[in-house]
Design an enzyme around this catalytic site. Sequence first.
Site, PDB file in Angstrom:
ATOM      1  N   GLU A 252     -57.138  18.928  -5.925  1.00  0.00           N
ATOM      2  CA  GLU A 252     -57.737  17.707  -5.385  1.00  0.00           C
ATOM      3  C   GLU A 252     -58.540  18.116  -4.149  1.00  0.00           C
ATOM      4  O   GLU A 252     -57.977  18.338  -3.085  1.00  0.00           O
ATOM      5  CB  GLU A 252     -56.655  16.713  -4.964  1.00  0.00           C
ATOM      6  CG  GLU A 252     -55.833  16.139  -6.086  1.00  0.00           C
ATOM      7  CD  GLU A 252     -54.838  15.131  -5.540  1.00  0.00           C
ATOM      8  OE1 GLU A 252     -55.259  14.014  -5.190  1.00  0.00           O
ATOM      9  OE2 GLU A 252     -53.655  15.486  -5.425  1.00  0.00           O
ATOM     10  N   CYS A 286     -61.621  11.849   1.788  1.00  0.00           N
ATOM     11  CA  CYS A 286     -62.479  12.506   0.797  1.00  0.00           C
ATOM     12  C   CYS A 286     -63.063  11.500  -0.181  1.00  0.00           C
ATOM     13  O   CYS A 286     -64.132  11.724  -0.752  1.00  0.00           O
ATOM     14  CB  CYS A 286     -61.726  13.597   0.057  1.00  0.00           C
ATOM     15  SG  CYS A 286     -60.341  13.011  -0.908  1.00  0.00           S
TER      16      CYS A 286
END
Length: 505
Positions: A252, A286
Amino acid sequence: MAEALPTTVAAPEERPAAAGPRTFDVRDPATGALVGTYPNHTAAEVDAAVARARAASDWWQQLGFAERARRLDRWRGEIARGASELAALVRAEMGKPRADAQLEIAMAAEHLRWAARNAERVLGPRSVPAGLLTINHAATVEYLPYGVVGVIGPWNYPIFTPLGSLSFALAAGNTVVFKPSEFTPGVGLWLKQAFDRVVPERPVLQTITGLGATGAALCRAGVGKIGFTGSTATGRKVMAACAETLTPVLMECGGKDALVVAPDADVAAAADAAVWGGLSNAGQTCLGVERVYVHRDVYDEFVSRAVTLARSVQAGPGGAIGPITMPRQVEIIRAHIADALARGGRALLGGSDAIDGRYVQPTILIDVPEDSTAVTEETFGPTLTVTRVDSMDEAIDLVNASAYGLGASVFSRRHGPDIARRIRTGNVAINAFVAFATIPSLPLGGIRESGFGRVHGADGLREFTYPHAVTRQRFRSPLPLTTFTRGPRTDALVGRLIGLLHGRA
């Protein structure tokens, strides 16, 4: 949700040695006050933790789905009852306002509940069709745990993000060794201590603390899989370290997410989503909005609304957004703003004077060239670039031009699904921001430089398992194929069957 700099794992050529500082300090990013001092665990200590986890893995797996779910539900209760204390710790270690930390806890609890209650349905054994040529066999598949999983977590969402791996790996039957970010080790230890209260029998969940070498040691410690969340640069180092032992990885990584505003959008809602998506958590998300592409028909209205909303958001002690957690990130934000302005961009809010120490005031930039670092690289600060487009085709092309592919948002009353389908990211929210991350049954993850693999949902449970296929012969086949006693009549019959079964395809 990613870190912005490669601070979690040492470079693969760096062997995690025992030498080095035995402890490290964590300081409040807002005040500089000492929050805590934590062990910098060595490779030997990491190996010992993994060995303990391996010894506990059979016991945890044999508890079964139902008992594991009961334990995980009790862990969720411990987290909920300690939410105020936990939120205060998040605020102290990484600067997030306590109210936002509580929101993070609420989302994490929802995903923990989903994992506990759906693991058996998703992973348990099920029968599958055997096919005509193997009709004498029964076929089953189930998903078995790796045994020990290593999780390397980020600092920006130190509860919600790692729990997306911790809870799903545990529900699947793995034991876990968790390395939280060196900026938020206290949060990781708090979660482990809460877990110990509901699973006191074995070291099913352990937390190790340390700097980059500690994370590198975990990659090399022989775990069944590594679940990593952090920057793309650090992700490459994790993959290189794991490649030495062919340890599979879940990545991720970072993002440069965009928000698209169509001419038929609810402009007020789009502006509100862009401001929250770009500025909340001081932009240290993010999945946060960093780029906005607005159709020319509604561009002026959108910009006016966004600037008005953002002007009411203040960074500072007691403000709506907190400090920048990592000191070095301040210079990246400063450089991105400077590059945008030097290349012809204009600051409608904030700009070159937006930075005061560790606090960055909201900044909205327009007329920024698409090859500016403010558009191409992850800024991880409370900044937005807003670009006028002539069509949705142009907007989609610009969104897809990014090297990242994590998430996106689309605002359109009539054409949202059509636009979303053409955006090459792992996740898209229509007429909302980041809704896909809050729904436990949906997978979450990226493509390209945003990583691979998924957390959350059924895909997230399977991510921490391997498929185990079993066949059982129920009776002898009337058409024995896998034997040297097979005769010409059988071969001829097989030839005819090929034509009958597949010749008309």
